[in-house]
Structure formats: structure tokens, C-alpha cells
Design a protein around this motif. Structure first.
Motif, PDB file in Angstrom:
ATOM      1  N   SER A   1       0.759  -1.153  -0.142  1.00  0.00           N
ATOM      2  CA  SER A   1       0.053  -0.019  -0.073  1.00  0.00           C
ATOM      3  C   SER A   1       0.748   1.168   0.129  1.00  0.00           C
ATOM      4  CB  SER A   1      -0.950  -0.091   1.147  1.00  0.00           C
ATOM      5  OG  SER A   1      -1.596   1.165   1.438  1.00  0.00           O
ATOM      6  N   ARG A   2       0.498   2.352  -0.547  1.00  0.00           N
ATOM      7  CA  ARG A   2       1.256   3.521  -0.701  1.00  0.00           C
ATOM      8  C   ARG A   2       0.521   4.540   0.437  1.00  0.00           C
ATOM      9  NH1 ARG A   2       4.268   5.219  -5.048  1.00  0.00           N
ATOM     10  NH2 ARG A   2       4.323   3.728  -6.704  1.00  0.00           N
ATOM     11  N   SER A   3      -0.609   4.201   1.096  1.00  0.00           N
ATOM     12  CA  SER A   3      -1.033   4.954   2.153  1.00  0.00           C
ATOM     13  C   SER A   3       0.117   5.100   3.325  1.00  0.00           C
ATOM     14  CB  SER A   3      -2.219   4.366   2.859  1.00  0.00           C
ATOM     15  OG  SER A   3      -1.865   3.032   3.307  1.00  0.00           O
ATOM     16  N   ARG A   4       0.324   6.300   3.794  1.00  0.00           N
ATOM     17  CA  ARG A   4       1.235   6.617   4.783  1.00  0.00           C
ATOM     18  C   ARG A   4       0.818   6.238   6.202  1.00  0.00           C
ATOM     19  NH1 ARG A   4       6.458   8.050   4.266  1.00  0.00           N
ATOM     20  NH2 ARG A   4       6.169   9.694   5.872  1.00  0.00           N
ATOM     21  N   ARG A   5       1.900   5.502   6.955  1.00  0.00           N
ATOM     22  CA  ARG A   5       1.386   5.164   8.395  1.00  0.00           C
ATOM     23  C   ARG A   5       2.812   5.492   9.142  1.00  0.00           C
ATOM     24  NH1 ARG A   5      -0.339  -0.952   8.076  1.00  0.00           N
ATOM     25  NH2 ARG A   5       1.235  -0.954   6.442  1.00  0.00           N
ATOM     26  N   TYR A   6       2.569   5.786  10.186  1.00  0.00           N
ATOM     27  CA  TYR A   6       4.004   6.047  11.033  1.00  0.00           C
ATOM     28  C   TYR A   6       4.089   4.684  11.952  1.00  0.00           C
ATOM     29  CZ  TYR A   6       0.551   6.958  15.168  1.00  0.00           C
ATOM     30  OH  TYR A   6      -0.364   6.896  16.002  1.00  0.00           O
ATOM     31  N   PRO A   7       5.389   4.412  12.149  1.00  0.00           N
ATOM     32  CA  PRO A   7       5.824   3.234  12.921  1.00  0.00           C
ATOM     33  C   PRO A   7       5.442   3.141  14.402  1.00  0.00           C
ATOM     34  CG  PRO A   7       7.616   4.547  12.377  1.00  0.00           C
ATOM     35  CD  PRO A   7       6.553   5.352  11.816  1.00  0.00           C
ATOM     36  N   PHE A   8       5.294   1.972  14.740  1.00  0.00           N
ATOM     37  CA  PHE A   8       4.880   1.872  16.114  1.00  0.00           C
ATOM     38  C   PHE A   8       5.464   0.604  16.956  1.00  0.00           C
ATOM     39  CE2 PHE A   8       1.907   0.085  13.085  1.00  0.00           C
ATOM     40  CZ  PHE A   8       1.720  -1.220  13.452  1.00  0.00           C
ATOM     41  N   PRO A   9       5.367   0.383  18.140  1.00  0.00           N
ATOM     42  CA  PRO A   9       6.132  -0.689  18.863  1.00  0.00           C
ATOM     43  C   PRO A   9       5.106  -2.084  18.531  1.00  0.00           C
ATOM     44  CG  PRO A   9       5.776   1.069  20.605  1.00  0.00           C
ATOM     45  CD  PRO A   9       5.042   1.518  19.139  1.00  0.00           C
ATOM     46  N   THR A  10       6.004  -3.074  18.381  1.00  0.00           N
ATOM     47  CA  THR A  10       5.387  -4.436  18.230  1.00  0.00           C
ATOM     48  C   THR A  10       5.751  -5.136  19.342  1.00  0.00           C
ATOM     49  OG1 THR A  10       7.458  -5.248  17.369  1.00  0.00           O
ATOM     50  CG2 THR A  10       5.982  -4.133  15.751  1.00  0.00           C
ATOM     51  N   ARG A  11       5.609  -6.646  19.311  1.00  0.00           N
ATOM     52  CA  ARG A  11       5.793  -7.414  20.257  1.00  0.00           C
ATOM     53  C   ARG A  11       7.212  -7.664  20.740  1.00  0.00           C
ATOM     54  NH1 ARG A  11       1.493 -12.360  19.474  1.00  0.00           N
ATOM     55  NH2 ARG A  11      -0.516 -11.087  19.732  1.00  0.00           N
ATOM     56  N   ASN A  12       8.139  -6.901  19.669  1.00  0.00           N
ATOM     57  CA  ASN A  12       9.376  -7.517  19.956  1.00  0.00           C
ATOM     58  C   ASN A  12      10.162  -6.402  20.849  1.00  0.00           C
ATOM     59  OD1 ASN A  12      12.259  -7.304  19.710  1.00  0.00           O
ATOM     60  ND2 ASN A  12      12.322  -7.412  17.452  1.00  0.00           N
ATOM     61  N   PRO A  13      10.530  -6.680  22.214  1.00  0.00           N
ATOM     62  CA  PRO A  13      10.987  -5.663  22.974  1.00  0.00           C
ATOM     63  C   PRO A  13      12.054  -4.734  22.468  1.00  0.00           C
ATOM     64  CG  PRO A  13      11.189  -7.895  24.041  1.00  0.00           C
ATOM     65  CD  PRO A  13      10.952  -7.960  22.567  1.00  0.00           C
ATOM     66  N   PHE A  14      12.693  -4.851  21.436  1.00  0.00           N
ATOM     67  CA  PHE A  14      13.513  -4.043  20.786  1.00  0.00           C
ATOM     68  C   PHE A  14      12.844  -2.890  20.135  1.00  0.00           C
ATOM     69  CE2 PHE A  14      16.593  -7.733  21.301  1.00  0.00           C
ATOM     70  CZ  PHE A  14      17.413  -7.005  22.157  1.00  0.00           C
ATOM     71  N   THR A  15      11.787  -3.004  19.825  1.00  0.00           N
ATOM     72  CA  THR A  15      11.060  -2.022  19.154  1.00  0.00           C
ATOM     73  C   THR A  15      10.260  -1.259  20.055  1.00  0.00           C
ATOM     74  OG1 THR A  15       8.759  -3.273  18.923  1.00  0.00           O
ATOM     75  CG2 THR A  15      10.530  -3.524  17.143  1.00  0.00           C
ATOM     76  N   TRP A  16      10.173  -1.451  21.411  1.00  0.00           N
ATOM     77  CA  TRP A  16       9.549  -0.359  22.220  1.00  0.00           C
ATOM     78  C   TRP A  16      10.408   0.854  22.292  1.00  0.00           C
ATOM     79  CZ3 TRP A  16       9.004  -4.719  26.931  1.00  0.00           C
ATOM     80  CH2 TRP A  16       8.175  -5.631  26.350  1.00  0.00           C
ATOM     81  N   LEU A  17      11.486   1.177  21.690  1.00  0.00           N
ATOM     82  CA  LEU A  17      12.030   2.217  21.664  1.00  0.00           C
ATOM     83  C   LEU A  17      11.224   3.301  20.845  1.00  0.00           C
ATOM     84  CD1 LEU A  17      14.450   3.712  22.914  1.00  0.00           C
ATOM     85  CD2 LEU A  17      15.976   3.149  21.000  1.00  0.00           C
ATOM     86  N   PHE A  18      10.171   2.905  19.904  1.00  0.00           N
ATOM     87  CA  PHE A  18       9.473   3.664  19.355  1.00  0.00           C
ATOM     88  C   PHE A  18       8.639   4.413  20.303  1.00  0.00           C
ATOM     89  CE2 PHE A  18       9.709   1.147  15.184  1.00  0.00           C
ATOM     90  CZ  PHE A  18      10.156   2.159  14.638  1.00  0.00           C
TER      91      PHE A  18
ATOM     92  N   VAL B   1      11.232   7.523  20.704  1.00  0.00           N
ATOM     93  CA  VAL B   1      11.806   8.034  19.770  1.00  0.00           C
ATOM     94  C   VAL B   1      11.275   7.906  18.410  1.00  0.00           C
ATOM     95  CG1 VAL B   1      13.997   8.585  21.006  1.00  0.00           C
ATOM     96  CG2 VAL B   1      13.780   6.457  19.601  1.00  0.00           C
ATOM     97  N   SER B   2      11.296   8.879  17.552  1.00  0.00           N
ATOM     98  CA  SER B   2      10.606   8.546  15.965  1.00  0.00           C
ATOM     99  C   SER B   2      11.464   7.700  15.170  1.00  0.00           C
ATOM    100  CB  SER B   2      10.480   9.850  15.312  1.00  0.00           C
ATOM    101  OG  SER B   2       9.565  10.529  16.017  1.00  0.00           O
ATOM    102  N   CYS B   3      12.895   7.765  15.315  1.00  0.00           N
ATOM    103  CA  CYS B   3      14.019   6.991  14.503  1.00  0.00           C
ATOM    104  C   CYS B   3      14.813   5.891  15.355  1.00  0.00           C
ATOM    105  CB  CYS B   3      14.768   7.808  13.768  1.00  0.00           C
ATOM    106  SG  CYS B   3      13.762   8.989  12.658  1.00  0.00           S
ATOM    107  N   PRO B   4      14.238   4.946  16.117  1.00  0.00           N
ATOM    108  CA  PRO B   4      15.305   4.244  16.856  1.00  0.00           C
ATOM    109  C   PRO B   4      16.053   3.511  16.126  1.00  0.00           C
ATOM    110  CG  PRO B   4      12.962   3.119  16.933  1.00  0.00           C
ATOM    111  CD  PRO B   4      12.764   4.656  15.912  1.00  0.00           C
ATOM    112  N   ASN B   5      15.970   3.172  14.769  1.00  0.00           N
ATOM    113  CA  ASN B   5      17.192   2.676  14.010  1.00  0.00           C
ATOM    114  C   ASN B   5      18.374   3.488  13.986  1.00  0.00           C
ATOM    115  OD1 ASN B   5      15.341   4.543  12.571  1.00  0.00           O
ATOM    116  ND2 ASN B   5      16.440   3.944  10.771  1.00  0.00           N
ATOM    117  N   TYR B   6      18.297   4.792  14.162  1.00  0.00           N
ATOM    118  CA  TYR B   6      19.451   5.695  14.341  1.00  0.00           C
ATOM    119  C   TYR B   6      19.963   5.539  15.488  1.00  0.00           C
ATOM    120  CZ  TYR B   6      17.980   7.547   9.582  1.00  0.00           C
ATOM    121  OH  TYR B   6      17.697   7.784   8.309  1.00  0.00           O
TER     122      TYR B   6
END
Length: 304
Positions: free
Chosen positions: A219-236, A239-244
Motif C-alpha cells: 500500500s502507498r498509504s502513509r503510516r507512522y511506525p509503532f512498537p510491536t511485541r519485539n522488545p527492541f521496538t519498544w524504543l518507538f 523516539v521517532s527513529c530508533p534505528n538511528y
């Protein structure tokens, strides 16, 4: 290569009539007319400039604030290269360059030290970490990343390769130098920084997976990222860019592990650049999404 691109012609019905447009294409720099298109159906798309901004791929003429006559600006983007090839080139280079110094090729440290091995375990560990980082990046480029834009200007990849390859050579030269000495606090410093490095690399990979899953349905629809069940994604949550954030953490850990000044400078410059990217993306999220979490910062929780 130019940025103009059209869709297959299709009829757009409006009040039982087919709507046509007259489109004038001007050179973005000289403002000279390049061509004039008569009776264009409203399904045409292009990546040109309209009132100072580039049109998105999904925008069509009938959705723009123009009448039946429109003027678009044509910009020649010059030679382009695909993003997958861009990242493969940028990341394969440092991997190869580092090994030249690790194996102490004769033209770096002299014939007396050619093809010798360092007696310090941290040197071998640093090679493993550096290689792991860039191998991970190559794997992500091939199997994980989904690129919003198709190409990058060729001149930009030359600049990027000079940055990545040059720094890889500089830090590898000192880490693998025959006169290199281990960190001040020995094994404790090395072990702790190694643990932090692995945590940050795992976190960085987890964030890339989460970002990729946002586009998995095509899909081309825009969505912002959000935390998942993976604890490493809870940094979302923060912060907006936890990959950085994780990326900077990896290089700080590598700096502490090797206690090498060139690595520290590479980390500092990378942090500055990633902060700029993170702030741009953060403000874009705020503009596009009214419900965007206000607690989030750009790259450092509660601070920046």
C-alpha cells in the motif's frame, strides 16, 4: 535521465464527460518550453516541480489545484543508480577495505609486518564486529529494506562511497597497526562494549524489520511506525527513529571497545548526520499525522 513519468492513458469521467488537460512542460532552470501536450487525460503522473515542490508518484492532475491548463517544470536529475545498488556499493566497500588492513597487506605497514597477525584479541574481535555490522547491512539491503524512491544521483554515491570507504580505511589502519595497544581497562571494557554492540545491532535490525513490515502489503498509504511485541521496538514509544539510536549506540560501543580516535570521529560525524535525518523525519510525522505521539523525540529519548 529525467524525472518525468506517465501512467497508461485512461479516461476520467466527470458529469458524463471525459476531462482533458493542456500541459506545458518547462525546463526547471531556463524556464524554456520543452513541449506542449494537448488533450491529456487526467490520469497522468510525473515527478516534476509544482509551485516549488516535487509531485509525489501517487498525485494526478485532477487532484491538483489547477484548471484545465497546467504548467509543469521538468528537472533533469542526471545519471541515476538504483537504491539497492547504492547500498550494496556503500557497504561492500568498507568490508573489503577493512580486511586489507586486518591481513596487513605489504603496502600498508611495510614488508617486515606483511601478512602478520596482531597478538591482541581485541583486534580480532573488532574485525568480527566491523564485518558483522556491514554484512548485516548487506543482508538488510537485499532482503529487508523497501525503498520509497527508486534511484539516487550517481554523483551522490561517489560522495557516499568516499565517506564510508575512507573512514573504514582510516580506522582500520590504526586498529590493525603493529603499534596498537588494547583499551585502558582491558577485558572488562572490551566485554561490556561487546555486549552493548550486540544489543544495539539486534535493536537496529529489529527496527528495520518493523519499518519494512509497514510496507509489506504494497500500500502507498502513509503510516507512522509503532512498537510491536519485539522488545527492541519498544524504543518507538520514545523516539521517532530508533534505528538511528541503535546505530549510534553500536558505533559508541565500537569506539569504547577499540579506544581508537578515528572510530570516535566517525561516530560523532555519523551521529550529527543521523540526528539531521531523524529530526527531518520526526517533523514530517508531526505534520502528516495529527495523532502522532507527542512524547516521542527524534533520536534520543526525552532529550533530542
Amino acid at each position: 535521465m529525467a524525472s518525468w513519468r506517465g501512467l497508461p492513458h485512461r479516461a476520467i469521467m466527470s458529469s458524463s464527460r471525459i476531462s482533458f488537460f493542456e500541459v506545458e512542460i518547462l525546463d526547471c532552470k531556463t524556464k524554456q518550453q520543452l513541449c506542449f501536450l494537448d488533450k491529456i487525460l487526467s490520469g497522468i503522473q510525473q515527478d516534476n516541480q509544482y509551485e516549488g515542490r516535487s509531485l509525489k508518484d501517487e498525485e494526478v492532475l485532477r487532484e491538483l489545484p489547477v484548471g484545465t491548463t497546467a504548467t509543469l517544470y521538468f528537472r533533469d536529475l542526471g545519471p541515476q543508480i538504483g537504491w539497492t545498488m547504492v547500498f550494496l556499493t556503500e557497504y561492500a566497500g568498507p568490508l573489503f577495505v577493512y580486511f586489507l588492513f586486518y591481513f596487513r597487506m605489504p603496502f600498508f605497514y611495510g614488508l617486515a609486518k606483511a601478512f602478520t597477525s596482531s597478538p591482541h584479541s581485541v583486534v580480532h574481535l573488532a574485525c568480527c564486529c566491523h564485518s558483522f555490522h556491514y554484512i548485516k547491512r548487506l543482508i538488510e539491503t537485499i532482503f529487508v529494506h523497501r525503498f520509497s524512491h527508486g534511484t539516487m544521483p550517481l554523483k551522490s554515491i561517489v560522495k557516499n562511497c568516499f565517506y564510508y570507504w575512507g573512514f573504514a580505511a582510516w580506522l582500520a589502519y590504526y586498529i590493525n597497526h603493529p603499534l596498537y595497544t588494547p583499551p585502558s581497562y582491558g577485558k572488562k571494557q572490551i566485554s561490556l562494549s561487546m555486549i552493548m554492540f550486540l544489543i544495539c545491532e539486534t535493536g537496529n535490525f529489529s527496527i528495520h524489520i518493523a519499518l519494512s513490515n509497514l510496507k509489506i502489503d504494497g500500500s502507498r498509504s502513509r503510516r507512522y511506525p509503532f512498537p510491536t511485541r519485539n522488545p527492541f521496538t519498544w524504543l518507538f514509544f520514545f523516539v521517532s527513529c530508533p534505528n538511528y539510536t541503535y546505530e549510534v549506540g553500536s558505533w559508541i560501543s565500537f569506539t569504547v571497545m577499540t579506544q581508537c580516535v578515528p572510530v570516535g570521529l566517525f561516530t560523532l560525524i555519523g551521529f550529527i548526520q543521523m540526528t539531521i535525518w531523524a529530526k527531518e523525519k520526526h517533523h514530517r510525522y508531526i505534520r502528516e499525522f495529527k495523532d502522532y505521539p507527542r512524547i516521542r523525540m527524534s533520536i534520543i529519548p526525552f532529550l533530542l
